[in-house]
Design a protein around this motif. Structure first.
Motif, PDB file in Angstrom:
ATOM      1  N   ASP A  96       0.871  -1.176   0.000  1.00 38.43           N
ATOM      2  CA  ASP A  96       0.000   0.000   0.000  1.00 38.43           C
ATOM      3  C   ASP A  96       0.906   1.223   0.000  1.00 38.43           C
ATOM      4  OD1 ASP A  96      -1.740   2.089   0.426  1.00 38.43           O
ATOM      5  OD2 ASP A  96      -2.906   1.063   1.971  1.00 38.43           O
ATOM      6  N   LEU A  97       0.973   1.902  -1.127  1.00 33.54           N
ATOM      7  CA  LEU A  97       1.905   3.026  -1.276  1.00 33.54           C
ATOM      8  C   LEU A  97       1.553   4.209  -0.392  1.00 33.54           C
ATOM      9  CD1 LEU A  97       2.363   2.927  -5.149  1.00 33.54           C
ATOM     10  CD2 LEU A  97       3.941   2.080  -3.412  1.00 33.54           C
ATOM     11  N   SER A  98       0.330   4.224   0.122  1.00 31.84           N
ATOM     12  CA  SER A  98      -0.046   5.316   1.021  1.00 31.84           C
ATOM     13  C   SER A  98       0.432   5.054   2.448  1.00 31.84           C
ATOM     14  CB  SER A  98      -1.568   5.500   1.017  1.00 31.84           C
ATOM     15  OG  SER A  98      -2.209   4.346   1.536  1.00 31.84           O
ATOM     16  N   ALA A  99       0.996   3.865   2.668  1.00 32.13           N
ATOM     17  CA  ALA A  99       1.444   3.491   4.017  1.00 32.13           C
ATOM     18  C   ALA A  99       2.963   3.312   4.044  1.00 32.13           C
ATOM     19  CB  ALA A  99       0.720   2.235   4.479  1.00 32.13           C
ATOM     20  N   ASP A 100       3.425   2.065   3.991  1.00 31.39           N
ATOM     21  CA  ASP A 100       4.847   1.744   4.204  1.00 31.39           C
ATOM     22  C   ASP A 100       5.568   1.555   2.873  1.00 31.39           C
ATOM     23  OD1 ASP A 100       7.255   0.962   5.247  1.00 31.39           O
ATOM     24  OD2 ASP A 100       6.594  -1.061   5.775  1.00 31.39           O
ATOM     25  N   LEU A 101       6.636   2.314   2.647  1.00 28.83           N
ATOM     26  CA  LEU A 101       7.402   2.194   1.411  1.00 28.83           C
ATOM     27  C   LEU A 101       8.638   1.311   1.559  1.00 28.83           C
ATOM     28  CD1 LEU A 101       7.348   5.912   0.155  1.00 28.83           C
ATOM     29  CD2 LEU A 101       5.750   4.054  -0.375  1.00 28.83           C
ATOM     30  N   SER A 102       8.917   0.843   2.756  1.00 29.31           N
ATOM     31  CA  SER A 102      10.162   0.116   3.000  1.00 29.31           C
ATOM     32  C   SER A 102      10.318  -1.171   2.171  1.00 29.31           C
ATOM     33  CB  SER A 102      10.312  -0.204   4.495  1.00 29.31           C
ATOM     34  OG  SER A 102       9.274  -1.044   4.953  1.00 29.31           O
ATOM     35  N   PRO A 103       9.210  -1.861   1.776  1.00 30.68           N
ATOM     36  CA  PRO A 103       9.406  -3.069   0.962  1.00 30.68           C
ATOM     37  C   PRO A 103       9.878  -2.791  -0.465  1.00 30.68           C
ATOM     38  CG  PRO A 103       7.261  -3.109   2.071  1.00 30.68           C
ATOM     39  CD  PRO A 103       7.796  -1.721   2.180  1.00 30.68           C
ATOM     40  N   LEU A 104       9.845  -1.543  -0.900  1.00 28.79           N
ATOM     41  CA  LEU A 104      10.190  -1.231  -2.288  1.00 28.79           C
ATOM     42  C   LEU A 104      11.703  -1.201  -2.475  1.00 28.79           C
ATOM     43  CD1 LEU A 104       7.715   1.699  -3.087  1.00 28.79           C
ATOM     44  CD2 LEU A 104       7.390  -0.755  -3.494  1.00 28.79           C
ATOM     45  N   PRO A 105      12.233  -1.981  -3.435  1.00 30.79           N
ATOM     46  CA  PRO A 105      13.671  -1.955  -3.720  1.00 30.79           C
ATOM     47  C   PRO A 105      14.020  -0.780  -4.644  1.00 30.79           C
ATOM     48  CG  PRO A 105      12.602  -3.553  -5.130  1.00 30.79           C
ATOM     49  CD  PRO A 105      11.525  -2.981  -4.245  1.00 30.79           C
ATOM     50  N   ARG A 106      15.289  -0.607  -4.904  1.00 29.85           N
ATOM     51  CA  ARG A 106      15.716   0.366  -5.915  1.00 29.85           C
ATOM     52  C   ARG A 106      15.377  -0.175  -7.292  1.00 29.85           C
ATOM     53  NH1 ARG A 106      20.589   3.577  -4.893  1.00 29.85           N
ATOM     54  NH2 ARG A 106      20.115   4.322  -6.986  1.00 29.85           N
ATOM     55  N   ALA A 107      15.148   0.730  -8.244  1.00 20.72           N
ATOM     56  CA  ALA A 107      14.917   0.349  -9.638  1.00 20.72           C
ATOM     57  C   ALA A 107      15.374   1.487 -10.536  1.00 20.72           C
ATOM     58  CB  ALA A 107      13.446   0.035  -9.884  1.00 20.72           C
ATOM     59  N   GLU A 108      15.914   1.144 -11.682  1.00 23.73           N
ATOM     60  CA  GLU A 108      16.449   2.161 -12.595  1.00 23.73           C
ATOM     61  C   GLU A 108      15.346   2.901 -13.341  1.00 23.73           C
ATOM     62  OE1 GLU A 108      20.541   0.285 -14.173  1.00 23.73           O
ATOM     63  OE2 GLU A 108      18.798  -1.044 -14.267  1.00 23.73           O
ATOM     64  N   LEU A 109      14.248   2.207 -13.633  1.00 24.60           N
ATOM     65  CA  LEU A 109      13.110   2.810 -14.327  1.00 24.60           C
ATOM     66  C   LEU A 109      11.869   2.653 -13.463  1.00 24.60           C
ATOM     67  CD1 LEU A 109      11.533   3.926 -16.800  1.00 24.60           C
ATOM     68  CD2 LEU A 109      11.533   1.590 -17.743  1.00 24.60           C
ATOM     69  N   LEU A 110      11.160   3.763 -13.246  1.00 20.25           N
ATOM     70  CA  LEU A 110       9.929   3.756 -12.448  1.00 20.25           C
ATOM     71  C   LEU A 110       8.765   4.142 -13.343  1.00 20.25           C
ATOM     72  CD1 LEU A 110       8.612   3.531  -9.592  1.00 20.25           C
ATOM     73  CD2 LEU A 110       9.050   5.986  -9.333  1.00 20.25           C
ATOM     74  N   VAL A 111       7.754   3.274 -13.418  1.00 20.06           N
ATOM     75  CA  VAL A 111       6.579   3.506 -14.270  1.00 20.06           C
ATOM     76  C   VAL A 111       5.346   3.630 -13.388  1.00 20.06           C
ATOM     77  CG1 VAL A 111       5.117   2.508 -16.067  1.00 20.06           C
ATOM     78  CG2 VAL A 111       7.600   2.312 -16.252  1.00 20.06           C
ATOM     79  N   ALA A 112       4.588   4.703 -13.599  1.00 20.42           N
ATOM     80  CA  ALA A 112       3.368   4.937 -12.814  1.00 20.42           C
ATOM     81  C   ALA A 112       2.273   5.418 -13.762  1.00 20.42           C
ATOM     82  CB  ALA A 112       3.621   5.973 -11.725  1.00 20.42           C
ATOM     83  N   ASP A 113       1.362   4.532 -14.119  1.00 21.66           N
ATOM     84  CA  ASP A 113       0.300   4.850 -15.069  1.00 21.66           C
ATOM     85  C   ASP A 113      -1.058   4.825 -14.372  1.00 21.66           C
ATOM     86  OD1 ASP A 113       2.317   4.913 -16.942  1.00 21.66           O
ATOM     87  OD2 ASP A 113       1.923   2.892 -17.703  1.00 21.66           O
ATOM     88  N   LEU A 114      -1.758   5.952 -14.389  1.00 22.76           N
ATOM     89  CA  LEU A 114      -3.071   6.098 -13.743  1.00 22.76           C
ATOM     90  C   LEU A 114      -3.000   5.683 -12.274  1.00 22.76           C
ATOM     91  CD1 LEU A 114      -5.526   4.868 -16.524  1.00 22.76           C
ATOM     92  CD2 LEU A 114      -4.460   7.099 -16.218  1.00 22.76           C
ATOM     93  N   LEU A 115      -1.912   6.030 -11.636  1.00 23.76           N
ATOM     94  CA  LEU A 115      -1.663   5.667 -10.242  1.00 23.76           C
ATOM     95  C   LEU A 115      -1.544   6.897  -9.349  1.00 23.76           C
ATOM     96  CD1 LEU A 115       1.015   5.373  -8.127  1.00 23.76           C
ATOM     97  CD2 LEU A 115      -0.804   3.656  -7.981  1.00 23.76           C
ATOM     98  N   ILE A 116      -0.912   7.936  -9.865  1.00 25.42           N
ATOM     99  CA  ILE A 116      -0.628   9.118  -9.046  1.00 25.42           C
ATOM    100  C   ILE A 116      -1.924   9.774  -8.585  1.00 25.42           C
ATOM    101  CG2 ILE A 116       0.617  11.317  -8.950  1.00 25.42           C
ATOM    102  CD1 ILE A 116       2.395  10.229 -11.213  1.00 25.42           C
ATOM    103  N   GLU A 117      -2.985   9.626  -9.390  1.00 31.99           N
ATOM    104  CA  GLU A 117      -4.287  10.195  -9.016  1.00 31.99           C
ATOM    105  C   GLU A 117      -4.824   9.608  -7.708  1.00 31.99           C
ATOM    106  OE1 GLU A 117      -4.128  10.384 -13.577  1.00 31.99           O
ATOM    107  OE2 GLU A 117      -3.479   8.997 -12.017  1.00 31.99           O
ATOM    108  N   TYR A 118      -4.305   8.467  -7.289  1.00 35.24           N
ATOM    109  CA  TYR A 118      -4.821   7.797  -6.087  1.00 35.24           C
ATOM    110  C   TYR A 118      -3.884   7.883  -4.877  1.00 35.24           C
ATOM    111  CZ  TYR A 118      -8.294   6.161  -9.308  1.00 35.24           C
ATOM    112  OH  TYR A 118      -9.298   6.135 -10.244  1.00 35.24           O
ATOM    113  N   ILE A 119      -2.681   8.411  -5.072  1.00 33.04           N
ATOM    114  CA  ILE A 119      -1.798   8.600  -3.918  1.00 33.04           C
ATOM    115  C   ILE A 119      -1.373  10.059  -3.763  1.00 33.04           C
ATOM    116  CG2 ILE A 119      -0.961   6.219  -3.983  1.00 33.04           C
ATOM    117  CD1 ILE A 119       1.692   7.284  -5.121  1.00 33.04           C
ATOM    118  N   GLY A 120      -1.539  10.860  -4.820  1.00 31.16           N
ATOM    119  CA  GLY A 120      -1.175  12.266  -4.766  1.00 31.16           C
ATOM    120  C   GLY A 120       0.283  12.508  -5.132  1.00 31.16           C
TER     121      GLY A 120
END
Length: 205
Positions: A96-120
């Protein structure tokens, strides 16, 4: 309160998105085919991956890791089942990106499609600061006079999203990315039915 995206059946979501008067599933698929080739990268993270639309365009020999992130575990299971060609490359993360971000690893390319509208934008900025990608590729829905969710037989399935939905402007997103040191390197639009558009904006560090 649990994230409302955990309550929306994937079948309803995809059938709504694929309707002729909506046509977002198909348009996103075309646009995503180009996102995978937008920069040199061996690792990619896809936020709000849902059922894996667009993953069929990924060459598994090119990427060392494809991180598929979603809050809905059923969506992630569907991704794995639908894309056996990515076995050993696709790693799904129920976050849940609105909560804990610690499980997310590093990545060279980040893709966010129709997602930002729901987390701000502010929270997306936090995600980008945590993941530290070299390149970010986003797709936003640009509304005209119509509602964010197009009229369809599945319309009321999405009523639960009202409390978390935000309208995101291109300028707001660009300011958030520039505050982290990213510069806009690409802008393109695709028209949708009902006067809507999908806007792709890419940023590089």
């Amino acid at each position: 309160m649990s994230n409302p995206w955990t309550t929306i059946p994937l079948d309803d979501y995809e059938k709504h998105m694929a309707l002729e008067q909506v046509y977002q599933l198909q348009t996103l698929n075309e646009m995503m085919a180009e996102q995978w080739d937008c920069c040199p990268a061996q690792t990619v993270m896809i936020l709000g991956i849902a059922g894996g639309n667009g993953l069929e365009h990924i060459d598994p020999k090119r990427f060392r890791a494809v991180y598929g992130v979603d809050v809905n575990a059923a969506y992630l299971n569907a991704c794995q089942e639908r894309h056996p060609a990515l076995d050993g490359v696709l790693q799904t993360l129920c976050v849940d990106l609105s909560a804990d971000l610690s499980p997310l690893p590093r990545a060279e390319l980040l893709v966010a499609d129709l997602l930002i509208e729901y987390i701000g934008c502010e929270r997306f900025r936090d995600v980008a600061a945590h993941v530290k990608p070299n390149h970010i590729s986003c797709i936003l829905q640009i509304d005209t006079n119509s509602a964010f969710v197009s009229d369809s037989p599945y319309l009321h399935t999405f009523d639960c999203l009202d409390p978390i939905h935000r309208s995101i402007g291109e300028h707001e997103l660009t300011q958030a990315m520039e505050s982290l040191g990213y510069a806009k390197v690409l802008r393109m639009e695709k028209d949708l039915p009902n006067g809507k558009k999908l806007l792709r904006a890419d940023y590089s560090f």
